[in-house]
Design an enzyme around this catalytic site. Structure first.
Site, PDB file in Angstrom:
ATOM      1  N   ALA A   2     -12.359  85.616  50.271  1.00 55.01           N
ATOM      2  CA  ALA A   2     -13.242  84.356  49.913  1.00 55.01           C
ATOM      3  C   ALA A   2     -14.279  85.032  48.480  1.00 55.01           C
ATOM      4  CB  ALA A   2     -14.550  84.442  51.031  1.00 55.01           C
ATOM      5  N   ALA A   3     -13.967  83.809  47.671  1.00 57.90           N
ATOM      6  CA  ALA A   3     -14.694  84.299  46.277  1.00 57.90           C
ATOM      7  C   ALA A   3     -14.670  83.055  45.543  1.00 57.90           C
ATOM      8  CB  ALA A   3     -14.023  85.059  45.532  1.00 57.90           C
TER       9      ALA A   3
ATOM     10  N   THR B 233     -21.613  83.930  46.470  1.00 57.52           N
ATOM     11  CA  THR B 233     -20.334  84.166  47.154  1.00 57.52           C
ATOM     12  C   THR B 233     -19.771  85.610  46.938  1.00 57.52           C
ATOM     13  OG1 THR B 233     -19.566  81.980  47.358  1.00 57.52           O
ATOM     14  CG2 THR B 233     -18.004  83.684  47.775  1.00 57.52           C
TER      15      THR B 233
ATOM     16  N   THR C 173     -10.036  92.758  42.033  1.00 60.58           N
ATOM     17  CA  THR C 173      -9.321  92.279  40.873  1.00 60.58           C
ATOM     18  C   THR C 173      -9.361  93.369  39.720  1.00 60.58           C
ATOM     19  OG1 THR C 173      -9.468  90.549  38.987  1.00 60.58           O
ATOM     20  CG2 THR C 173     -11.636  91.214  40.189  1.00 60.58           C
ATOM     21  N   ASP C 174      -8.512  93.507  38.931  1.00 58.71           N
ATOM     22  CA  ASP C 174      -8.228  94.583  38.044  1.00 58.71           C
ATOM     23  C   ASP C 174      -9.362  94.227  36.619  1.00 58.71           C
ATOM     24  OD1 ASP C 174      -7.066  92.372  36.673  1.00 58.71           O
ATOM     25  OD2 ASP C 174      -5.144  93.078  36.176  1.00 58.71           O
ATOM     26  N   GLU C 175      -9.968  92.838  36.757  1.00 59.57           N
ATOM     27  CA  GLU C 175     -10.884  92.417  35.711  1.00 59.57           C
ATOM     28  C   GLU C 175     -12.233  93.207  35.859  1.00 59.57           C
ATOM     29  OE1 GLU C 175     -11.145  88.203  34.950  1.00 59.57           O
ATOM     30  OE2 GLU C 175      -9.040  87.946  35.181  1.00 59.57           O
TER      31      GLU C 175
ATOM     32  N   TYR D 190     -17.605  86.102  36.361  1.00 56.55           N
ATOM     33  CA  TYR D 190     -16.756  86.356  37.463  1.00 56.55           C
ATOM     34  C   TYR D 190     -16.616  87.718  37.695  1.00 56.55           C
ATOM     35  CZ  TYR D 190     -12.131  87.079  39.803  1.00 56.55           C
ATOM     36  OH  TYR D 190     -11.227  87.498  40.625  1.00 56.55           O
ATOM     37  N   SER D 191     -16.022  88.476  36.703  1.00 56.76           N
ATOM     38  CA  SER D 191     -15.738  89.979  36.988  1.00 56.76           C
ATOM     39  C   SER D 191     -17.024  90.792  37.212  1.00 56.76           C
ATOM     40  CB  SER D 191     -14.868  90.475  35.742  1.00 56.76           C
ATOM     41  OG  SER D 191     -15.633  90.284  34.454  1.00 56.76           O
TER      42      SER D 191
ATOM     43  N   LYS E  56     -17.543  90.241  40.850  1.00 57.98           N
ATOM     44  CA  LYS E  56     -16.572  91.065  41.917  1.00 57.98           C
ATOM     45  C   LYS E  56     -16.864  92.650  41.807  1.00 57.98           C
ATOM     46  CE  LYS E  56     -13.226  89.943  43.613  1.00 57.98           C
ATOM     47  NZ  LYS E  56     -12.983  89.074  44.935  1.00 57.98           N
TER      48      LYS E  56
ATOM     49  N   ARG F  30      -1.538  90.073  30.291  1.00 56.60           N
ATOM     50  CA  ARG F  30      -1.934  90.042  31.529  1.00 56.60           C
ATOM     51  C   ARG F  30      -0.718  90.490  32.289  1.00 56.60           C
ATOM     52  NH1 ARG F  30      -5.888  89.143  29.509  1.00 56.60           N
ATOM     53  NH2 ARG F  30      -7.673  87.506  29.878  1.00 56.60           N
TER      54      ARG F  30
ATOM     55  N   ASN G 101       0.332  85.957  26.615  1.00 57.08           N
ATOM     56  CA  ASN G 101       0.171  84.652  27.163  1.00 57.08           C
ATOM     57  C   ASN G 101       1.083  83.479  26.517  1.00 57.08           C
ATOM     58  OD1 ASN G 101      -2.091  85.204  28.923  1.00 57.08           O
ATOM     59  ND2 ASN G 101      -3.576  84.634  27.408  1.00 57.08           N
TER      60      ASN G 101
ATOM     61  N   ASP H 138     -11.106  79.828  21.580  1.00 59.28           N
ATOM     62  CA  ASP H 138     -10.784  81.038  22.802  1.00 59.28           C
ATOM     63  C   ASP H 138     -11.988  80.970  23.605  1.00 59.28           C
ATOM     64  OD1 ASP H 138      -9.594  83.128  23.853  1.00 59.28           O
ATOM     65  OD2 ASP H 138      -9.829  84.631  22.020  1.00 59.28           O
ATOM     66  N   ARG H 139     -11.581  81.620  24.776  1.00 64.30           N
ATOM     67  CA  ARG H 139     -12.560  82.007  26.005  1.00 64.30           C
ATOM     68  C   ARG H 139     -13.563  82.882  25.435  1.00 64.30           C
ATOM     69  NH1 ARG H 139      -9.883  84.241  31.377  1.00 64.30           N
ATOM     70  NH2 ARG H 139      -9.659  82.105  31.879  1.00 64.30           N
TER      71      ARG H 139
END
Ligand code: NAD
Ligand code: DAU
Length: 339
Positions: A83-84, A101, A126-128, A150-151, A154, A214, A249, A272-273
């Site tokens: 769950a995430a 979460t 995660t690897d992140e 996010y990372s 996590k 990635r 990518n 870009d992000r």
């Protein structure tokens, strides 16, 4: 008999894992505990719906009462926590749900596991959490330098897992998976987004120069790696779980178009992000020593995945015509117009 709670089991990897568990372990009872956010979808589990070894409970991992009731009612002995909130771009737009979460929810889950004296909790990470690596491969002992909300969330959840093992002796295992692809992935992530956009003849919004790397992992291989760590991993240990398929990518984008027989003119370079990690790469020797290995090669798995989306538009078309449209406009509208 094992009674396993799979949190986030209605999502992409979670639903594939439920299928994997029921197939590999005929004597297990699997309880899916899922909030059914935008990313959760009961249609992901249609094929196990009538299996007597499967139960679905709708709930939030941050709701301690609901969680305790479920652990008690189903005599749960093991938790696998998928769950995430899982999408980096959404975490940049609105981080709140990620803290709720991925950090608070993980803490509530650990506390419940401690109180109920559960046999094992596996945290799907995660690897992140490592951040970006220009050359070489991350090992499990390397420092955590997460770069997105996010990372970071996590990493926060994962550090709480570590604390519950060290402080309370909870039997925990952590897996750090790499970029996963396959059937039932919500079409916000790059592989299903580009596959379904290409099928629809829509542009593929490629961030920046498209030279980010990635490490691609097929979802079945990810599930097998989690199963290996769950059953053979040592208490308190962390296991890297990567496919060993480093690709830029732009390479993945061109391959998707080639597999679909679509022109490269669909590629649309866009802004870009922010904070975009350049490269992820994992040393997975520790998990391989337990007997895990990825199966087929990346190109074969990508072709299978493309074929799945071609054959299962009943699954993704309703998603892309719902809430997703507003998200897509917010995320890509200005970028595509500017591009
Ligand atoms: P997903 O977004 O497809 O699914 C997440 C699921 O969690 C959904 O079913 C959602 O409804 C549920 N959920 C969200 N908040 C919840 C809450 N508070 N309580 C209960 N359920 C909740 O995600 P995914 O891609 O399947 O990823 C699953 C896990 O694997 C995540 O923990 C993610 O960080 C990790 N992971 C993903 C990848 C990847 O490439 N997709 C790689 C490595 C690790
Ligand atoms: O590495 C593991 C992680 O992989 C998981 O922890 C995450 O849950 C999962 O979402 C994934 O994160 P990424 O950010 O790497 O995945 P995403 O599919 O969003 O993007 C993959 C790459 O493609 C990344 O370099 C950004 C780029 N990209 C993505 C999208 C959505 C684009 O160029 N255009 C896009 O529209």
């Amino acid at each position: 008999m094992k009674n396993i709670l799979v949190t986030g089991g209605a999502g992409f990897i979670g639903s594939n894992f439920v299928r994997y568990l029921l197939r590999q372990h005929p004597d297990y009872h699997v309880v899916v505990f899922d909030k059914l956010t935008y990313a959760g979808n009961v249609k992901n589990l249609l094929d196990v719906h009538d299996d007597p070894r499967y139960t679905f409970v709708r709930g939030d991992i941050a709701d301690k009462h609901m969680l305790a009731d479920t652990l008690r009612a189903h005599q749960v002995d093991t938790i696998v926590n998928f769950a995430a909130e899982s999408h980096v771009d959404r975490s940049i737009l609105e981080p709140d749900a990620f803290i709720h979460t991925d950090v608070v929810g993980t803490y509530v889950l650990l506390e419940a596991a401690r109180q109920f004296g559960l046999e094992r909790v596996l945290q799907v990470s995660t690897d992140e959490v490592y951040g970006s690596i220009p050359v070489g491969f991350f090992k499990e002992g390397d420092p955590l330098e997460p770069n997105s909300p996010y990372s970071a969330s996590k990493a926060g959840g994962e550090l709480m897992v570590r604390a519950y093992h060290e402080t309370y002796g909870l039997n925990t295992v952590v897996t750090r998976g790499s970029n996963t692809f396959g059937p039932y992935q919500y079409p916000e992530k790059v592989a299903p987004l580009f596959i379904t956009n290409a099928i629809e003849g829509e542009p593929l919004p490629l961030y920046g120069d498209g030279m980010q790397v990635r490490d691609w992992l097929y979802v079945e291989d990810h599930c097998a790696g989690i199963d290996t760590a769950l059953h053979r991993g040592a208490p308190g240990e962390i296991y890297n779980l990567g496919g060993g398929n480093e690709r830029h990518n732009i390479q993945v984008t061109k391959l998707i178009l080639q597999l679909l027989g679509k022109p490269e003119t669909l590629i649309r370079p866009v802004a870009d992000r922010p904070g975009h990690d350049r490269r992820y790469a994992l040393d997975c020797a520790k998990l391989k020593a337990l007997g895990w290995a990825p199966t087929k090669d990346f190109e074969t798995r990508l072709a299978e995945t493309v074929a799945w989306y071609q054959q299962n538009d009943w699954w993704w078309r309703p998603i892309k015509s719902g809430e997703f449209k507003a998200y897509y406009r917010q995320q890509y509208g200005e970028r595509l117009a500017a591009g």
